[in-house]
Scaffold this active site. Structure first.
Site, mmCIF file in Angstrom:
data_model
loop_
_atom_site.group_PDB
_atom_site.id
_atom_site.type_symbol
_atom_site.label_atom_id
_atom_site.label_comp_id
_atom_site.label_asym_id
_atom_site.label_seq_id
_atom_site.Cartn_x
_atom_site.Cartn_y
_atom_site.Cartn_z
ATOM 1 C CB CYS A 257 9.685 -6.116 -74.042
ATOM 2 S SG CYS A 257 10.065 -6.441 -72.316
HETATM 3 N N1 NAD Z 1 11.104 -9.766 -68.935
HETATM 4 C C1 NAD Z 1 11.796 -8.758 -69.401
HETATM 5 O O1 NAD Z 1 12.772 -8.942 -70.096
HETATM 6 C C2 NAD Z 1 11.417 -7.319 -69.090
HETATM 7 C C3 NAD Z 1 12.341 -6.319 -69.378
HETATM 8 C C4 NAD Z 1 12.027 -5.002 -69.082
HETATM 9 C C5 NAD Z 1 10.785 -4.709 -68.521
HETATM 10 N N2 NAD Z 1 9.882 -5.705 -68.261
HETATM 11 C C6 NAD Z 1 8.612 -5.332 -67.640
HETATM 12 O O2 NAD Z 1 8.660 -5.682 -66.277
HETATM 13 C C7 NAD Z 1 7.361 -6.095 -65.818
HETATM 14 C C8 NAD Z 1 7.427 -7.494 -65.223
HETATM 15 O O3 NAD Z 1 7.829 -8.385 -66.264
HETATM 16 P P1 NAD Z 1 8.360 -9.852 -65.973
HETATM 17 O O4 NAD Z 1 8.911 -10.350 -67.246
HETATM 18 O O5 NAD Z 1 9.227 -9.849 -64.750
HETATM 19 O O6 NAD Z 1 6.974 -10.594 -65.620
HETATM 20 P P2 NAD Z 1 6.808 -12.036 -64.957
HETATM 21 O O7 NAD Z 1 5.472 -12.533 -65.358
HETATM 22 O O8 NAD Z 1 8.021 -12.867 -65.176
HETATM 23 O O9 NAD Z 1 6.783 -11.719 -63.377
HETATM 24 C C9 NAD Z 1 5.806 -10.954 -62.762
HETATM 25 C C10 NAD Z 1 5.456 -11.592 -61.408
HETATM 26 O O10 NAD Z 1 4.474 -10.781 -60.770
HETATM 27 C C11 NAD Z 1 3.610 -11.632 -60.040
HETATM 28 N N3 NAD Z 1 2.382 -10.917 -59.762
HETATM 29 C C12 NAD Z 1 1.310 -10.703 -60.590
HETATM 30 N N4 NAD Z 1 0.394 -9.959 -59.974
HETATM 31 C C13 NAD Z 1 0.857 -9.703 -58.742
HETATM 32 C C14 NAD Z 1 0.345 -8.965 -57.635
HETATM 33 N N5 NAD Z 1 -0.821 -8.338 -57.693
HETATM 34 N N6 NAD Z 1 1.081 -8.932 -56.495
HETATM 35 C C15 NAD Z 1 2.269 -9.555 -56.428
HETATM 36 N N7 NAD Z 1 2.818 -10.248 -57.441
HETATM 37 C C16 NAD Z 1 2.112 -10.318 -58.590
HETATM 38 C C17 NAD Z 1 3.463 -12.839 -60.924
HETATM 39 O O11 NAD Z 1 3.067 -13.987 -60.161
HETATM 40 C C18 NAD Z 1 4.866 -12.983 -61.507
HETATM 41 O O12 NAD Z 1 5.669 -13.869 -60.755
HETATM 42 C C19 NAD Z 1 6.453 -5.974 -67.033
HETATM 43 O O13 NAD Z 1 5.853 -4.709 -67.027
HETATM 44 C C20 NAD Z 1 7.420 -6.056 -68.196
HETATM 45 O O14 NAD Z 1 6.907 -5.412 -69.330
HETATM 46 C C21 NAD Z 1 10.196 -7.013 -68.533
#
Ligand code: NAD
Length: 415
Positions: A257
């Site tokens: 982030c």
């Molecule tokens: N990790 C954090 O602490 C956090 C906190 C707040 C917000 N976010 C936001 O949340 C969002 C997700 O982050 P994350 O950390 O969970 O990411 P991540 O990479 O852990 O998980 C995302 C998942 O989406 C899947 N994916 C990718 N493309 C896809 C598609 N077209 N269809 C279905 N699945 C698909 C991936 O395989 C992956 O498992 C981002 O925008 C991030 O900025 C993350």
């Protein structure tokens, strides 16, 4: 309700669990077959979700890789990654791909909510037109909203239930549908007037942290010149009961982030001929911090009559923050790479990160490594490490996290 979660990562999996625990039927969709298979076996790959919670939910949380299974969900929440491209610009590929797949299965009456962090305008300008390829109109035939995820991985004092949830709908009816959805798992839902306000609120939260971390990191560099203990200064300022919020210096920012999100807003601002100075400056200061840490290591070794080249340097912690195993954008990786470039023999120990394949390194056992290294650098503040023991066993210790405050030893230096 039947709820679909798209993207079962750090954000999507805990959310899927929360909805299932609240009694809903959840279809969890991920394109990564390894994740779907792990969940099928009842295994978790997210530290905040212990495998033990998955077992009892097997009936209500169904993992899949097939978008067609979302067709009969009342609500679909999208949690796919929003990283940066190589040129440090927003990379919405995952989001746009996911929207295109959704448009093929979308039904009238469904609610679609985007949770991925992104710049203001994404829900309306990017997501809406793709979903409308379905032939349905957003705000009329289906509802569309943005609701940012605000979790802090590894944190236990705030949960999905107790963290106030922000929602912004395309229309008042969209916002109300989203409010109802989250009211089942969150104690407080705050409705904003537009998706854009909700998108920007999330960015403000992260940019606020990034700017304040940069400020205190710069102060740490100044304190180094002035020979003042930055930790003592921060501690003292934090005793003020109002008008000050504590941020600690460290080896730099990591995670998915803070190093990424400010660029999303800077990109949007540039489209409007606006150059947000604070954001860019904070990014610059924070990105320079690992190099400053290497400089401190070099000086500490120098005082011991050793160069970096050929010295055995033990890096304690590879993840970007304590208590978790996420190494994305971790400053530890930059420190290790730089020390190696300078000829250092670098090893690392991290109870949460067994291996760093890109650096061809595996976590080494702590006791042996402490007694054989020339210097141990504390880069990540993992709570389970015994810092007294580290200072007593290693010949030289450099603490970039302030975890050794309270320990006085001749072989110990702090940021
Ligand atoms: N990790 C954090 O602490 C956090 C906190 C707040 C917000 N976010 C936001 O949340 C969002 C997700 O982050 P994350 O950390 O969970 O990411 P991540 O990479 O852990 O998980 C995302 C998942 O989406 C899947 N994916 C990718 N493309 C896809 C598609 N077209 N269809 C279905 N699945 C698909 C991936 O395989 C992956 O498992 C981002 O925008 C991030 O900025 C993350």
């Amino acid at each position: 309700m039947k709820i679909g979660i798209v993207g079962l990562g750090y954000v999507g999996l805990p959310l899927a669990v929360a909805f299932a625990e609240a009694g809903n039927h959840v279809v969890g969709l991920d394109l990564d077959p390894a994740k779907v298979e792990a969940l099928d076996r009842g295994e978790s790959y997210v530290e905040d979700v212990p495998a033990a919670v998955l077992g009892p939910l097997a009936e209500r949380l169904r993992p899949t890789g097939d978008y067609a299974e979302l067709a009969d969900c009342e609500a679909i929440v999208v949690c796919v990654p929003t990283p940066l491209s190589e040129s440090r610009e927003p990379d919405l590929t995952h989001l746009l791909d996911s929207a295109a797949s959704l448009s093929e299965v979308l039904r009238a009456g469904q609610l679609v909510v985007l949770e991925s962090t992104t710049y203001p305008g994404t829900t309306r300008e990017q997501l809406k037109p793709i979903l409308e390829r379905s032939g349905f109109s957003a705000g009329e035939d289906f509802h569309l909203a943005f609701s940012p995820e605000r979790i802090d991985p590894g944190r236990t004092d705030f949960t999905i239930r107790t963290m106030p949830k922000l929602v912004g709908g395309l229309t008042a009816a969209c916002a109300e549908r989203a409010r109802e959805l989250y009211a089942g798992i969150c104690d407080q839902v705050i409705v904003l007037s537009t998706p854009e306000a909700a998108e920007l609120a999330k960015l403000l939260e992260n940019i606020f942290r990034s700017v304040n971390i940069a400020l205190v990191n710069e102060l740490a560099q100044l304190c180094d010149r002035l020979e003042i203990d930055v930790w003592e200064v921060v501690e003292a300022a934090a005793s003020k009961p109002f008008g000050f919020m504590r941020f600690d210096p460290g080896p730099g920012m990591g995670g998915h982030c803070l190093p990424v999100d400010p660029f999303y807003l800077a990109f949007k601002a540039r489209q409007h001929d606006f150059y947000p100075e604070f954001i860019e400056l904070a990014g610059k200061v924070n990105q320079a911090q690992p190099a400053f840490c290497v400089d401190r290591i070099e000086r500490a070794l120098n005082r011991a009559g050793k160069p970096i080249k050929g010295s055995r340097i033990l890096v304690l912690g590879a993840s970007y923050k304590g208590g978790i195993g996420d190494t994305r954008e971790s400053p530890a990786l930059k420190i290790i790479a730089r020390l190696r470039d300078l000829g250092g023999e670098v090893s690392y120990h991290d109870p949460h990160v067994p291996a760093l394949p890109d650096l061809a390194l595996e976590s080494v056992p702590l006791a042996d490594a402490l007694s054989t290294c020339d210097l141990a650098a504390i880069v990540t503040a993992h709570p389970e490490l015994d810092y007294e023991q580290i200072v007593s066993k290693a010949p030289l210790v450099l603490d970039f996290r302030g975890v050794t405050r309270g320990i006085n030893a001749n072989n110990l230096e702090r940021l």
